[in-house]
Design a protein around this motif. Sequence first.
Motif, PDB file in Angstrom:
ATOM      1  N   UNK A  69       0.720  -1.206   0.260  1.00  0.00           N
ATOM      2  CA  UNK A  69       0.009   0.065  -0.109  1.00  0.00           C
ATOM      3  C   UNK A  69       0.844   1.395  -0.162  1.00  0.00           C
ATOM      4  N   UNK A  70       2.061   1.112  -0.520  1.00  0.00           N
ATOM      5  CA  UNK A  70       2.968   2.159  -0.642  1.00  0.00           C
ATOM      6  C   UNK A  70       3.453   2.920   0.845  1.00  0.00           C
ATOM      7  N   UNK A  71       3.371   1.988   1.696  1.00  0.00           N
ATOM      8  CA  UNK A  71       3.906   2.718   3.219  1.00  0.00           C
ATOM      9  C   UNK A  71       5.030   1.944   3.603  1.00  0.00           C
ATOM     10  N   UNK A  72       6.210   3.024   3.945  1.00  0.00           N
ATOM     11  CA  UNK A  72       7.438   2.602   4.219  1.00  0.00           C
ATOM     12  C   UNK A  72       7.447   1.495   5.431  1.00  0.00           C
ATOM     13  N   UNK A  73       8.250   0.757   5.540  1.00  0.00           N
ATOM     14  CA  UNK A  73       8.283  -0.529   6.476  1.00  0.00           C
ATOM     15  C   UNK A  73       9.416  -0.733   7.041  1.00  0.00           C
ATOM     16  N   UNK A  74       9.546  -1.415   8.195  1.00  0.00           N
ATOM     17  CA  UNK A  74      10.933  -1.947   8.941  1.00  0.00           C
ATOM     18  C   UNK A  74      10.418  -3.247   9.433  1.00  0.00           C
ATOM     19  N   UNK A  75      11.149  -4.163   9.343  1.00  0.00           N
ATOM     20  CA  UNK A  75      10.962  -5.603   9.651  1.00  0.00           C
ATOM     21  C   UNK A  75      12.232  -6.033  10.531  1.00  0.00           C
ATOM     22  N   UNK A  76      11.924  -6.347  11.572  1.00  0.00           N
ATOM     23  CA  UNK A  76      12.857  -6.698  12.649  1.00  0.00           C
ATOM     24  C   UNK A  76      12.979  -8.343  12.938  1.00  0.00           C
ATOM     25  N   UNK A  77      14.271  -8.933  12.830  1.00  0.00           N
ATOM     26  CA  UNK A  77      14.072 -10.375  13.056  1.00  0.00           C
ATOM     27  C   UNK A  77      15.785 -10.518  13.567  1.00  0.00           C
ATOM     28  N   UNK A  78      15.487 -11.494  14.491  1.00  0.00           N
ATOM     29  CA  UNK A  78      16.841 -12.004  14.998  1.00  0.00           C
ATOM     30  C   UNK A  78      17.640 -13.287  14.472  1.00  0.00           C
ATOM     31  N   UNK A  79      16.834 -14.000  13.357  1.00  0.00           N
ATOM     32  CA  UNK A  79      17.276 -14.957  12.768  1.00  0.00           C
ATOM     33  C   UNK A  79      16.766 -16.210  12.734  1.00  0.00           C
ATOM     34  N   UNK A  80      16.869 -17.080  11.769  1.00  0.00           N
ATOM     35  CA  UNK A  80      16.280 -18.312  11.595  1.00  0.00           C
ATOM     36  C   UNK A  80      17.012 -19.538  12.501  1.00  0.00           C
ATOM     37  N   UNK A  81      16.329 -20.601  12.676  1.00  0.00           N
ATOM     38  CA  UNK A  81      16.992 -21.598  13.678  1.00  0.00           C
ATOM     39  C   UNK A  81      16.395 -22.749  13.510  1.00  0.00           C
ATOM     40  N   UNK A  82      16.995 -23.946  13.985  1.00  0.00           N
ATOM     41  CA  UNK A  82      16.691 -25.098  13.825  1.00  0.00           C
ATOM     42  C   UNK A  82      15.128 -25.731  14.505  1.00  0.00           C
ATOM     43  N   UNK A  83      14.789 -24.826  15.195  1.00  0.00           N
ATOM     44  CA  UNK A  83      13.495 -25.078  15.701  1.00  0.00           C
ATOM     45  C   UNK A  83      12.487 -24.464  15.001  1.00  0.00           C
ATOM     46  N   UNK A  84      12.688 -23.524  14.008  1.00  0.00           N
ATOM     47  CA  UNK A  84      11.480 -23.233  13.088  1.00  0.00           C
ATOM     48  C   UNK A  84      10.361 -24.032  12.708  1.00  0.00           C
ATOM     49  N   UNK A  85       9.287 -23.631  12.995  1.00  0.00           N
ATOM     50  CA  UNK A  85       8.073 -24.355  12.444  1.00  0.00           C
ATOM     51  C   UNK A  85       8.008 -25.668  13.030  1.00  0.00           C
ATOM     52  N   UNK A  86       8.625 -26.004  14.419  1.00  0.00           N
ATOM     53  CA  UNK A  86       8.595 -27.233  15.028  1.00  0.00           C
ATOM     54  C   UNK A  86       8.102 -27.103  16.503  1.00  0.00           C
ATOM     55  N   UNK A  87       7.756 -28.188  17.198  1.00  0.00           N
ATOM     56  CA  UNK A  87       7.414 -27.897  18.582  1.00  0.00           C
ATOM     57  C   UNK A  87       8.389 -27.541  19.473  1.00  0.00           C
ATOM     58  N   UNK A  88       9.654 -27.565  18.986  1.00  0.00           N
ATOM     59  CA  UNK A  88      10.761 -27.128  19.803  1.00  0.00           C
ATOM     60  C   UNK A  88      11.115 -25.896  20.026  1.00  0.00           C
ATOM     61  N   UNK A  89      10.295 -25.018  19.263  1.00  0.00           N
ATOM     62  CA  UNK A  89      10.346 -23.386  19.162  1.00  0.00           C
ATOM     63  C   UNK A  89       9.910 -22.956  20.580  1.00  0.00           C
ATOM     64  N   UNK A  90      10.350 -23.186  21.545  1.00  0.00           N
ATOM     65  CA  UNK A  90       9.567 -23.005  22.796  1.00  0.00           C
ATOM     66  C   UNK A  90      10.236 -22.084  24.048  1.00  0.00           C
ATOM     67  N   UNK A  91       9.700 -21.646  25.005  1.00  0.00           N
ATOM     68  CA  UNK A  91      10.085 -20.463  25.780  1.00  0.00           C
ATOM     69  C   UNK A  91      11.524 -20.710  26.252  1.00  0.00           C
ATOM     70  N   UNK A  92      11.972 -21.871  26.532  1.00  0.00           N
ATOM     71  CA  UNK A  92      13.280 -22.082  27.199  1.00  0.00           C
ATOM     72  C   UNK A  92      14.200 -21.636  26.212  1.00  0.00           C
ATOM     73  N   UNK A  93      14.078 -21.296  24.915  1.00  0.00           N
ATOM     74  CA  UNK A  93      15.068 -20.885  24.071  1.00  0.00           C
ATOM     75  C   UNK A  93      15.246 -19.656  23.832  1.00  0.00           C
TER      76      UNK A  93
END
Length: 390
Positions: free
Chosen positions: A352-376
């Motif tokens: 929609x022609x709105x300037x954006x910023x996207x913050x991201x600290x990185x991909x990891x082996x728990x991505x989209x797995x049940x192991x993406x949990x709070x202890x990490x």
Amino acid sequence: EGRRTGTPGEKLAYEYVSDQFKKIGLYPKGDDGSYIQTFEINEGKQILSTTHLSINNTVLVVTTDFFPMIFSAEGSVNGNVSPALLEKGTPWFWDLKDLIDTHKNNPHFDLEEAVKEKALDAALKGATALVVYNTGLADDGLNFDGKEKSAPIKIPVIFLTKEAVAKYIGDKTSNYDINLTVALGDKKRNGHNVNGFINNGAASTIIIGAHYDHLGYGEDHNSLWTGPPAIHNGADDNASGTAAVIEIARLLKNSKLKNYNYLFLCFSGEELGLLGSKYFTDHPTLDLSSVDYMINSDMVGRLNDSTHTITIGGYGTSPAWGQILEPQTKAFKVHFDSSGIGPSDHTSFYMKDIPVLFFFTGIHKDYHKPSDDVDKINFPGELAVIKYMY
């Protein structure tokens, strides 16, 4: 339960976020004076309960004994027929065994498309329906895929399972009374965005957003987990970004920063294709022309303590970002990505022609797995990212 869009788990999550917004003192900016903005998700087709098949007055069980093909016409058909005969004005029977055997070594053979072509031909030759089955040993792999996009043909087409054929179509020279009804309908569920606002009476607004939905038990087939069904808590993806939105809302509500209004958005349906943010930008609850820029946080909870690397997307969506961002990056090693388009909700705003910023600290082996949990989660690391955004 993994915050899958349209589930009780999502409801618990949006009620929690709404409660946080209320405690902070944000103004509700959703539907009908609430924090919630509801949107509809069309998941394709489903088999309705009025779908029916009886053979010689014995009622078969839908999905267990038979199912319509996704391209089947709707409607009712009756007839006394023999599988061995192909007479005009009656349902036709077709055994897939020979066809499957002929093409068993052809990896490019599309059985479902072959069934559709056969059904089209049968309709042209006067068949009122096509009853398909497989008496061979080879697996046919056919099923009802409601998400498949396929236009209906002119006659009902159903598939009988091997168990049903063994029970009800034992003698192909006999006649069978067939009573068939196919009824299909749209399969829909609702997603819910959470919208809260700080109105400082300013001319321009900054949007700060994140998606709060995740994968549930993996029912939408977007999980990378290959084990048995399990809850995907999505601590990093994207409870971390949701927490950032709530915390920044608290900070800004208590601040003296009054030059802008602030809209805080927590989206659902992101994991299904940015559906919540697309809906918001098509049905905004404020004038999008007044939006100066949008900040999106998606997976900001796993800062690496040794590299201190974060990615900031959208760097090229405004010439001002270079002047603003680079002097502020002393605490981090920042990888700048110029694109305003990516696999997260900022894309909907950039479109929609709105300037954006996207913050991201990185991909990891728990991505989209049940192991993406709070202890990490790296809590001090996330706090550092939040302070940078603030």
